[in-house]
Design a protein around this motif. Structure first.
Motif, PDB file in Angstrom:
ATOM      1  N   LEU A  89       0.851  -1.187   0.000  1.00 33.32           N
ATOM      2  CA  LEU A  89       0.000   0.000   0.000  1.00 33.32           C
ATOM      3  C   LEU A  89       0.887   1.236   0.000  1.00 33.32           C
ATOM      4  CD1 LEU A  89      -2.893   1.050   0.082  1.00 33.32           C
ATOM      5  CD2 LEU A  89      -2.751   1.038   2.574  1.00 33.32           C
ATOM      6  N   LEU A  90       0.836   2.039  -1.086  1.00 39.12           N
ATOM      7  CA  LEU A  90       1.706   3.194  -1.289  1.00 39.12           C
ATOM      8  C   LEU A  90       0.898   4.469  -1.166  1.00 39.12           C
ATOM      9  CD1 LEU A  90       4.424   4.467  -2.175  1.00 39.12           C
ATOM     10  CD2 LEU A  90       3.656   4.197  -4.543  1.00 39.12           C
ATOM     11  N   LEU A  91       1.465   5.455  -0.439  1.00 34.67           N
ATOM     12  CA  LEU A  91       0.871   6.778  -0.340  1.00 34.67           C
ATOM     13  C   LEU A  91       1.391   7.616  -1.502  1.00 34.67           C
ATOM     14  CD1 LEU A  91      -0.757   8.973   1.123  1.00 34.67           C
ATOM     15  CD2 LEU A  91       1.251   9.395   2.550  1.00 34.67           C
ATOM     16  N   ASN A  92       0.552   7.862  -2.526  1.00 33.97           N
ATOM     17  CA  ASN A  92       0.984   8.599  -3.718  1.00 33.97           C
ATOM     18  C   ASN A  92       0.968  10.100  -3.511  1.00 33.97           C
ATOM     19  OD1 ASN A  92      -0.383   5.910  -4.868  1.00 33.97           O
ATOM     20  ND2 ASN A  92       1.222   6.562  -6.235  1.00 33.97           N
ATOM     21  N   GLU A  93      -0.133  10.645  -2.977  1.00 37.66           N
ATOM     22  CA  GLU A  93      -0.290  12.091  -2.951  1.00 37.66           C
ATOM     23  C   GLU A  93      -1.201  12.485  -1.798  1.00 37.66           C
ATOM     24  OE1 GLU A  93      -1.363  15.674  -6.140  1.00 37.66           O
ATOM     25  OE2 GLU A  93      -1.610  13.579  -6.683  1.00 37.66           O
ATOM     26  N   ILE A  94      -0.906  13.641  -1.192  1.00 35.35           N
ATOM     27  CA  ILE A  94      -1.708  14.207  -0.113  1.00 35.35           C
ATOM     28  C   ILE A  94      -2.385  15.452  -0.644  1.00 35.35           C
ATOM     29  CG2 ILE A  94      -1.688  15.157   2.222  1.00 35.35           C
ATOM     30  CD1 ILE A  94       0.808  13.536   2.761  1.00 35.35           C
ATOM     31  N   LEU A  95      -3.712  15.442  -0.715  1.00 35.78           N
ATOM     32  CA  LEU A  95      -4.508  16.552  -1.220  1.00 35.78           C
ATOM     33  C   LEU A  95      -5.204  17.251  -0.049  1.00 35.78           C
ATOM     34  CD1 LEU A  95      -6.011  14.780  -4.350  1.00 35.78           C
ATOM     35  CD2 LEU A  95      -3.991  16.233  -4.219  1.00 35.78           C
ATOM     36  N   PRO A  96      -5.850  18.432  -0.296  1.00 38.82           N
ATOM     37  CA  PRO A  96      -6.462  19.159   0.837  1.00 38.82           C
ATOM     38  C   PRO A  96      -7.510  18.368   1.589  1.00 38.82           C
ATOM     39  CG  PRO A  96      -6.241  20.591  -1.079  1.00 38.82           C
ATOM     40  CD  PRO A  96      -5.850  19.211  -1.536  1.00 38.82           C
ATOM     41  N   GLN A  97      -8.341  17.596   0.877  1.00 40.82           N
ATOM     42  CA  GLN A  97      -9.452  16.893   1.522  1.00 40.82           C
ATOM     43  C   GLN A  97      -9.336  15.381   1.464  1.00 40.82           C
ATOM     44  OE1 GLN A  97     -11.683  18.495   3.232  1.00 40.82           O
ATOM     45  NE2 GLN A  97     -10.969  20.536   2.642  1.00 40.82           N
ATOM     46  N   LYS A  98      -8.312  14.856   0.830  1.00 40.94           N
ATOM     47  CA  LYS A  98      -8.206  13.406   0.659  1.00 40.94           C
ATOM     48  C   LYS A  98      -6.770  13.022   0.364  1.00 40.94           C
ATOM     49  CE  LYS A  98      -9.599  13.872  -4.191  1.00 40.94           C
ATOM     50  NZ  LYS A  98     -10.612  13.511  -5.207  1.00 40.94           N
ATOM     51  N   SER A 121      -2.280   3.725  -3.709  1.00 46.80           N
ATOM     52  CA  SER A 121      -2.241   2.683  -4.754  1.00 46.80           C
ATOM     53  C   SER A 121      -1.935   1.351  -4.108  1.00 46.80           C
ATOM     54  CB  SER A 121      -1.180   3.010  -5.811  1.00 46.80           C
ATOM     55  OG  SER A 121       0.114   3.040  -5.235  1.00 46.80           O
ATOM     56  N   PHE A 122      -2.665   0.331  -4.558  1.00 47.39           N
ATOM     57  CA  PHE A 122      -2.508  -1.031  -4.040  1.00 47.39           C
ATOM     58  C   PHE A 122      -2.423  -1.980  -5.226  1.00 47.39           C
ATOM     59  CE2 PHE A 122      -4.350  -5.098  -2.600  1.00 47.39           C
ATOM     60  CZ  PHE A 122      -3.508  -5.363  -1.529  1.00 47.39           C
ATOM     61  N   ARG A 123      -1.255  -2.604  -5.396  1.00 41.10           N
ATOM     62  CA  ARG A 123      -1.006  -3.534  -6.491  1.00 41.10           C
ATOM     63  C   ARG A 123      -1.342  -2.919  -7.851  1.00 41.10           C
ATOM     64  NH1 ARG A 123      -3.549  -9.121  -3.932  1.00 41.10           N
ATOM     65  NH2 ARG A 123      -2.263  -9.179  -2.058  1.00 41.10           N
ATOM     66  N   GLY A 124      -0.922  -1.641  -8.053  1.00 43.44           N
ATOM     67  CA  GLY A 124      -1.111  -0.979  -9.330  1.00 43.44           C
ATOM     68  C   GLY A 124      -2.433  -0.265  -9.482  1.00 43.44           C
ATOM     69  N   GLU A 125      -3.389  -0.437  -8.540  1.00 45.77           N
ATOM     70  CA  GLU A 125      -4.703   0.202  -8.625  1.00 45.77           C
ATOM     71  C   GLU A 125      -4.708   1.445  -7.730  1.00 45.77           C
ATOM     72  OE1 GLU A 125      -7.167  -0.620 -10.549  1.00 45.77           O
ATOM     73  OE2 GLU A 125      -6.236  -2.433 -11.369  1.00 45.77           O
ATOM     74  N   LYS A 126      -5.039   2.615  -8.331  1.00 46.64           N
ATOM     75  CA  LYS A 126      -5.087   3.858  -7.578  1.00 46.64           C
ATOM     76  C   LYS A 126      -6.515   4.161  -7.136  1.00 46.64           C
ATOM     77  CE  LYS A 126      -1.045   6.369  -9.308  1.00 46.64           C
ATOM     78  NZ  LYS A 126      -0.563   7.635  -9.904  1.00 46.64           N
TER      79      LYS A 126
END
Length: 552
Positions: free
Chosen positions: A524-533, A537-542
């Motif tokens: 489980l990878l943390l790709n991006e931190i946005l203002p509200q969310k 990505s998990f096994r290639g699925e974002k």
């Protein structure tokens, strides 16, 4: 070791019979009620049986904690004794003084009877608890029965609780022990926990150790139940090893994969759960299905062999566009010569009529191409010649087999020369996105600079278009992802959300600070931190998750 990592005050899955960690399931509560009822005024024998590791000893410790103050209890853990040794051990537990040397059965029995009468006169109940009672010899059980013969008109002076494995029930079915079996006033058989109780059991022991979050996800609970069959002692061993493996692999949540590895390490191959794809029946079924599929494809191929055209022809467009535009007749001749060089087309797996039709169509297309070339040869120039060559290329490509490949770089070069014809300025494309500009006579420096600037802006626009990032608004939340993604994602608890426009924001998930690019768990990878969310990505699925939310 792992206790501080998971926020525990102590190890929650010790196999010691600590009554503080006793999980009172419906079965354990009912067993405790039976034991309490059996110790009523009537007295006699009480029987508690169950499989190894189901919590019988821990339950007896809880019973002793809840005994009234006017009760004196003797607890015997090792019943592999003779009759005389058992009576001596009972005297030691009840603090009865006797001569260690020369003591006989009669002497010990008299001492015990005197103690029972004294306790009764002092309004004190006497209780004997024997664990692992399946190891008692029949003559020892008979001696215990004789001790319970001391009674008043209303109650027995000695109450006995026998705790053992299912073999104890078989032992009491002996004919010579039927008198003892008839004196059992309450009996209960303790069963393992079901799947729902396993999840409650894990949460209970974690809460006693001052951890109030779910460390084991749903897949881990299911694997523990399937591996241990609901037996608490095995669950303690497996959960202890799972926490250790999760700590070593830097995982905040225990998943199914960690549990399966822990089962192999802690319980051995006998308790390892075999994945479904390693099942012999699944392998055999897959092999049979694959063979049937190959056979069906072979039969279909033999009866419906498709038409194939061999000898694919490649037309050198470079030769056509390189014709001297100042000599139209020569250009016409060379184009016609290139078309006439097309080799004969042969077919495989087609009838004579099919071959004739294909040959007729190709001949018709060739004649049409030649007619168009002859029509435009009288007034040929660079743009018209390139257009004619493209028309010939398109018509020939419709009849050439899919394996025929035309030289894409030459077509791009021709199109570039056609579109770059600006009066008095020549632009030659020498490589992708690289243009060489030459000034002709009569072109001012300002016009030349403007032309170069336009080409540079076009090239930068193409490069910027290649680096367009994905719009996160197109991503969907985790709740709308496929089931396999939702089941695979571990438990998540977003406790803090700090967003920063410069990309230096961070979140606190499962008690740990994470930044963009960090792995929350192994997959489980943390790709991006946005203002509200946040975007994960998990096994290639974002997918996305709302800030300060949780996932169990």
């Amino acid at each position: 070791m792992y206790t501080s990592y998971f926020g525990l005050e102590e190890k929650p899955f010790s196999i010691a019979p600590n009554p503080d960690y006793l999980f009172m399931s419906d079965r354990h509560r009912e067993a405790l009620n039976h034991l309490t009822y059996g110790l009523g005024d009537t007295g006699g024998f009480v029987l508690l049986t169950g499989e190894v590791g189901t919590g019988k000893t821990t339950l007896s410790r809880r019973l002793m904690e809840n005994l009234p103050e006017n009760t004196q209890a003797a607890f015997i853990l090792n019943p592999t004794l003779s009759s005389q040794e058992l009576l001596a051990t009972l005297c030691d537990e009840l603090k009865i003084r006797y001569r260690k040397t020369g003591a006989t059965l009669k002497t010990l029995t008299d001492k015990i009877q005197q103690k029972l009468l004294k306790n009764h006169s002092d309004n004190i109940n006497t209780l004997l608890i024997i664990d692992e009672a399946q190891h008692l010899q029949p003559e020892v059980l008979e001696q215990l029965r004789l001790l319970t013969n001391l009674e008043t008109n209303t109650k027995k002076l000695l109450q006995v609780i026998l705790i053992g494995q299912p073999e104890l029930q078989q032992l009491l079915q002996r004919r010579d022990l039927r008198q003892l079996a008839q004196r059992i006033t309450a009996r209960y058989h303790l069963l393992p926990l079901n799947k729902q109780e396993v999840a409650q059991y894990l949460k209970h022991r974690l809460s006693v150790a001052k951890c109030f979050r779910n460390i084991f996800d749903k897949s881990a609970v299911s694997a523990i139940h399937k591996t241990c069959n609901g037996i608490p002692r095995l669950m303690n061993l497996l959960a202890e090893r799972s926490l250790m493996n999760a700590y070593n692999s830097n995982n905040a949540v225990v998943n199914r994969k960690i549990v399966l590895q822990a089962a192999h390490d802690a319980l051995g191959d006998e308790f390892e759960v075999t994945p479904w794809w390693n099942n012999s029946f699944i392998k055999a079924g897959s092999l049979i299905t694959l063979l049937g599929l190959v056979l069906a494809i072979g039969i279909w191929w033999g009866t419906h062999q498709p038409l194939r055209i061999t000898n694919p022809t490649i037309v050198d467009i470079n030769k056509l566009v390189a014709v001297d535009t100042q000599k139209p007749q020569s250009g016409q001749k060379e184009i016609t010569a290139e078309i006439s060089k097309l080799p004969a087309v042969t077919t495989i797996g087609a009838s004579d009529s099919d071959t004739k039709v294909i040959a007729s169509e190709l001949a018709s297309e060739t004649r049409l191409a030649r007619t168009e070339t002859e029509n435009v040869a009288a007034n040929v120039n660079d743009a018209t010649l390139l257009k004619t060559s493209n028309t010939i290329d398109a018509k020939l490509a419709n009849k050439v087999d899919d394996n025929s490949q035309f030289i894409a770089d030459e077509k791009n070069l021709a199109n570039t020369q056609k579109t770059a014809q600006v009066p008095k300025v020549t632009a030659k494309k020498v490589a992708p996105n690289n243009f060489m500009v030459e000034a002709e006579e009569g072109v001012s420096d300002a016009l030349l600079a403007s032309f170069k600037s336009a080409i540079e802006q076009t090239k930068q626009g193409n490069e910027s278009s290649d680096n367009v990032t994905t719009d996160t608004s197109e991503l969907i939340p985790l709740t709308q992802m496929p089931t396999w993604v939702q089941d695979g994602v571990p438990s998540l608890e977003f406790e803090m959300h700090i967003y920063a426009s410069d990309g230096q924001g961070w979140i606190r998930v499962n008690g740990r600070d994470r930044y963009e690019g960090d792995y929350i768990s192994r997959e489980l990878l943390l790709n991006e931190i946005l203002p509200q969310k946040v975007v994960l990505s998990f096994r290639g699925e974002k997918f996305t998750m709302a800030a300060l939310s949780s996932w169990n």
